[in-house]
Write a protein that holds these residues in place. Structure first.
Motif, PDB file in Angstrom:
ATOM      1  N   GLU A 253      21.368  33.629  31.610  1.00 41.72           N
ATOM      2  CA  GLU A 253      22.383  33.322  30.599  1.00 41.72           C
ATOM      3  C   GLU A 253      22.593  34.518  29.674  1.00 41.72           C
ATOM      4  O   GLU A 253      23.737  34.846  29.316  1.00 41.72           O
ATOM      5  N   CYS A 254      21.519  35.187  29.305  1.00 40.70           N
ATOM      6  CA  CYS A 254      21.645  36.377  28.462  1.00 40.70           C
ATOM      7  C   CYS A 254      22.362  37.497  29.207  1.00 40.70           C
ATOM      8  O   CYS A 254      23.196  38.194  28.627  1.00 40.70           O
ATOM      9  N   LEU A 255      22.038  37.671  30.483  1.00 33.47           N
ATOM     10  CA  LEU A 255      22.714  38.704  31.264  1.00 33.47           C
ATOM     11  C   LEU A 255      24.209  38.409  31.348  1.00 33.47           C
ATOM     12  O   LEU A 255      25.036  39.299  31.185  1.00 33.47           O
ATOM     13  N   ARG A 256      24.567  37.156  31.595  1.00 34.49           N
ATOM     14  CA  ARG A 256      25.994  36.785  31.638  1.00 34.49           C
ATOM     15  C   ARG A 256      26.675  37.100  30.313  1.00 34.49           C
ATOM     16  O   ARG A 256      27.788  37.637  30.279  1.00 34.49           O
ATOM     17  N   LYS A 257      26.015  36.750  29.220  1.00 33.88           N
ATOM     18  CA  LYS A 257      26.567  37.008  27.890  1.00 33.88           C
ATOM     19  C   LYS A 257      26.758  38.517  27.679  1.00 33.88           C
ATOM     20  O   LYS A 257      27.802  38.953  27.193  1.00 33.88           O
ATOM     21  N   CYS A 258      25.780  39.300  28.081  1.00 37.87           N
ATOM     22  CA  CYS A 258      25.854  40.755  27.903  1.00 37.87           C
ATOM     23  C   CYS A 258      26.915  41.371  28.809  1.00 37.87           C
ATOM     24  O   CYS A 258      27.622  42.295  28.395  1.00 37.87           O
ATOM     25  N   LEU A 259      27.041  40.874  30.029  1.00 42.63           N
ATOM     26  CA  LEU A 259      28.076  41.372  30.934  1.00 42.63           C
ATOM     27  C   LEU A 259      29.464  41.106  30.381  1.00 42.63           C
ATOM     28  O   LEU A 259      30.389  41.887  30.604  1.00 42.63           O
ATOM     29  N   SER A 260      29.614  40.028  29.649  1.00 44.54           N
ATOM     30  CA  SER A 260      30.929  39.702  29.088  1.00 44.54           C
ATOM     31  C   SER A 260      31.354  40.708  28.014  1.00 44.54           C
ATOM     32  O   SER A 260      32.522  40.763  27.646  1.00 44.54           O
ATOM     33  N   ASN A 261      30.404  41.508  27.509  1.00 40.81           N
ATOM     34  CA  ASN A 261      30.732  42.552  26.531  1.00 40.81           C
ATOM     35  C   ASN A 261      31.254  43.823  27.191  1.00 40.81           C
ATOM     36  O   ASN A 261      31.695  44.738  26.497  1.00 40.81           O
ATOM     37  N   LEU A 262      31.178  43.899  28.519  1.00 40.51           N
ATOM     38  CA  LEU A 262      31.659  45.063  29.261  1.00 40.51           C
ATOM     39  C   LEU A 262      33.048  44.786  29.814  1.00 40.51           C
ATOM     40  O   LEU A 262      33.431  43.632  29.983  1.00 40.51           O
ATOM     41  N   THR A 263      33.769  45.849  30.119  1.00 42.05           N
ATOM     42  CA  THR A 263      35.049  45.676  30.792  1.00 42.05           C
ATOM     43  C   THR A 263      34.778  45.319  32.255  1.00 42.05           C
ATOM     44  O   THR A 263      33.676  45.550  32.772  1.00 42.05           O
ATOM     45  N   ALA A 264      35.782  44.790  32.927  1.00 39.26           N
ATOM     46  CA  ALA A 264      35.641  44.442  34.338  1.00 39.26           C
ATOM     47  C   ALA A 264      35.268  45.674  35.160  1.00 39.26           C
ATOM     48  O   ALA A 264      34.420  45.602  36.051  1.00 39.26           O
ATOM     49  N   GLU A 265      35.862  46.818  34.838  1.00 44.39           N
ATOM     50  CA  GLU A 265      35.567  48.053  35.565  1.00 44.39           C
ATOM     51  C   GLU A 265      34.121  48.481  35.373  1.00 44.39           C
ATOM     52  O   GLU A 265      33.478  48.955  36.298  1.00 44.39           O
ATOM     53  N   GLN A 266      33.588  48.302  34.159  1.00 36.37           N
ATOM     54  CA  GLN A 266      32.195  48.665  33.900  1.00 36.37           C
ATOM     55  C   GLN A 266      31.244  47.753  34.653  1.00 36.37           C
ATOM     56  O   GLN A 266      30.234  48.210  35.191  1.00 36.37           O
ATOM     57  N   VAL A 267      31.555  46.462  34.702  1.00 35.71           N
ATOM     58  CA  VAL A 267      30.718  45.516  35.445  1.00 35.71           C
ATOM     59  C   VAL A 267      30.692  45.896  36.919  1.00 35.71           C
ATOM     60  O   VAL A 267      29.628  45.978  37.544  1.00 35.71           O
ATOM     61  N   ILE A 268      31.855  46.152  37.481  1.00 33.57           N
ATOM     62  CA  ILE A 268      31.941  46.524  38.893  1.00 33.57           C
ATOM     63  C   ILE A 268      31.188  47.827  39.140  1.00 33.57           C
ATOM     64  O   ILE A 268      30.451  47.948  40.115  1.00 33.57           O
ATOM     65  N   LEU A 269      31.341  48.803  38.243  1.00 37.14           N
ATOM     66  CA  LEU A 269      30.667  50.088  38.402  1.00 37.14           C
ATOM     67  C   LEU A 269      29.154  49.918  38.461  1.00 37.14           C
ATOM     68  O   LEU A 269      28.493  50.420  39.369  1.00 37.14           O
ATOM     69  N   VAL A 270      28.594  49.195  37.515  1.00 38.41           N
ATOM     70  CA  VAL A 270      27.138  49.065  37.466  1.00 38.41           C
ATOM     71  C   VAL A 270      26.621  48.232  38.644  1.00 38.41           C
ATOM     72  O   VAL A 270      25.580  48.546  39.233  1.00 38.41           O
ATOM     73  N   LEU A 271      27.339  47.201  39.041  1.00 39.96           N
ATOM     74  CA  LEU A 271      26.901  46.398  40.184  1.00 39.96           C
ATOM     75  C   LEU A 271      27.003  47.176  41.488  1.00 39.96           C
ATOM     76  O   LEU A 271      26.102  47.135  42.320  1.00 39.96           O
ATOM     77  N   GLU A 272      28.092  47.898  41.656  1.00 40.74           N
ATOM     78  CA  GLU A 272      28.284  48.643  42.896  1.00 40.74           C
ATOM     79  C   GLU A 272      27.314  49.814  43.005  1.00 40.74           C
ATOM     80  O   GLU A 272      26.886  50.171  44.097  1.00 40.74           O
ATOM     81  N   TYR A 273      26.954  50.408  41.886  1.00 36.90           N
ATOM     82  CA  TYR A 273      26.041  51.549  41.895  1.00 36.90           C
ATOM     83  C   TYR A 273      24.702  51.191  42.547  1.00 36.90           C
ATOM     84  O   TYR A 273      24.107  51.988  43.253  1.00 36.90           O
ATOM     85  N   PHE A 274      24.256  49.966  42.318  1.00 40.15           N
ATOM     86  CA  PHE A 274      22.955  49.537  42.840  1.00 40.15           C
ATOM     87  C   PHE A 274      23.081  48.729  44.127  1.00 40.15           C
ATOM     88  O   PHE A 274      22.145  48.052  44.535  1.00 40.15           O
ATOM     89  N   LEU A 275      24.219  48.826  44.784  1.00 43.93           N
ATOM     90  CA  LEU A 275      24.494  48.026  45.974  1.00 43.93           C
ATOM     91  C   LEU A 275      23.651  48.406  47.177  1.00 43.93           C
ATOM     92  O   LEU A 275      23.076  47.557  47.823  1.00 43.93           O
ATOM     93  N   GLU A 276      23.580  49.671  47.498  1.00 44.24           N
ATOM     94  CA  GLU A 276      22.895  50.122  48.710  1.00 44.24           C
ATOM     95  C   GLU A 276      21.427  50.402  48.442  1.00 44.24           C
ATOM     96  O   GLU A 276      21.007  50.567  47.313  1.00 44.24           O
ATOM     97  N   GLU A 277      20.663  50.476  49.529  1.00 39.93           N
ATOM     98  CA  GLU A 277      19.234  50.749  49.436  1.00 39.93           C
ATOM     99  C   GLU A 277      18.876  51.961  50.288  1.00 39.93           C
ATOM    100  O   GLU A 277      19.627  52.361  51.166  1.00 39.93           O
ATOM    101  N   SER A 278      17.721  52.521  50.030  1.00 35.53           N
ATOM    102  CA  SER A 278      17.128  53.664  50.736  1.00 35.53           C
ATOM    103  C   SER A 278      18.130  54.807  50.927  1.00 35.53           C
ATOM    104  O   SER A 278      18.852  55.158  50.004  1.00 35.53           O
ATOM    105  N   SER A 279      18.211  55.376  52.102  1.00 40.20           N
ATOM    106  CA  SER A 279      19.037  56.568  52.298  1.00 40.20           C
ATOM    107  C   SER A 279      20.537  56.284  52.172  1.00 40.20           C
ATOM    108  O   SER A 279      21.311  57.169  51.829  1.00 40.20           O
TER     109      SER A 279
END
Length: 185
Positions: free
Chosen positions: A116-142
């Motif tokens: 719930e806190c993460l959802r609340k904090c994500l709502s303080n970001l723009t949609a582009e910022q949310v997508i950026l941070v989520l996509e950045y950590f999308l892949e693993e290893s190489s």
């Protein structure tokens, strides 16, 4: 939303040839790419992740004949670029707000106040910022190295600048969640 991109057997074969001349290796790469696309759509809170991944693959397959001779680099980046467009179309059609991503949609258990806190904090970001941070950590290893280089290129920045942007967003989210939970350092 049905796809306007009709994939023919010829287009599918061309797609596989583009991925790798060896049919078995092409099939393996296809499965890895499809799995990565599904994961990307799930991370963005899409319930129809598999359908959106298939729609992405179909769209690439209909265009691969035109781009294969001039495209330079790993095809995975191209798939992810098309997937971003598919996602934006999906959001527009569904009238979903990308900042209201439900990261627990595919999780069978609840995280409680942390989520719930993460959802609340994500709502303080723009949609582009949310997508950026989520996509950045999308892949693993190489795969993450290539993925992050592709992201940086698409944003027109160097990888170091991208890393700093994501670090700042991540630090903001960590601090926000700690404050929300009442955790002190």
């Amino acid at each position: 939303m049905p796809s306007n991109d009709v994939i023919t057997p010829e287009a599918f074969n061309t797609l596989l040839e583009w991925l790798d001349p060896d049919r078995e290796e092409a099939g393996r790469k296809y499965e890895v790419i499809r799995g990565g696309l599904i994961k990307m759509f799930i991370t963005r809170g899409c319930i129809e992740a598999e359908n959106l991944a298939d729609r992405t693959i179909d769209r690439v397959a209909t265009k691969v004949k035109k781009i294969r001779d001039t495209f330079i680099g790993d095809p995975t980046g191209y798939f992810h670029g098309v997937a971003r467009n598919i996602y934006l179309e999906h959001v527009k059609v569904r009238r979903e707000d990308p900042a209201e991503i439900d990261p627990a949609a595919e999780v069978p258990f609840k995280f409680g106040s942390e989520l719930e806190c993460l959802r609340k904090c994500l709502s303080n970001l723009t949609a582009e910022q949310v997508i950026l941070v989520l996509e950045y950590f999308l892949e693993e290893s190489s795969a993450k190295i290539l993925h992050r280089k592709t992201m940086a290129a698409e944003l027109g920045v160097d990888p170091g600048t991208l890393r700093i942007r994501v670090h700042r967003l991540k630090a903001f989210l960590e601090d926000c969640v700690k404050k929300c939970l009442g955790v002190t350092n």
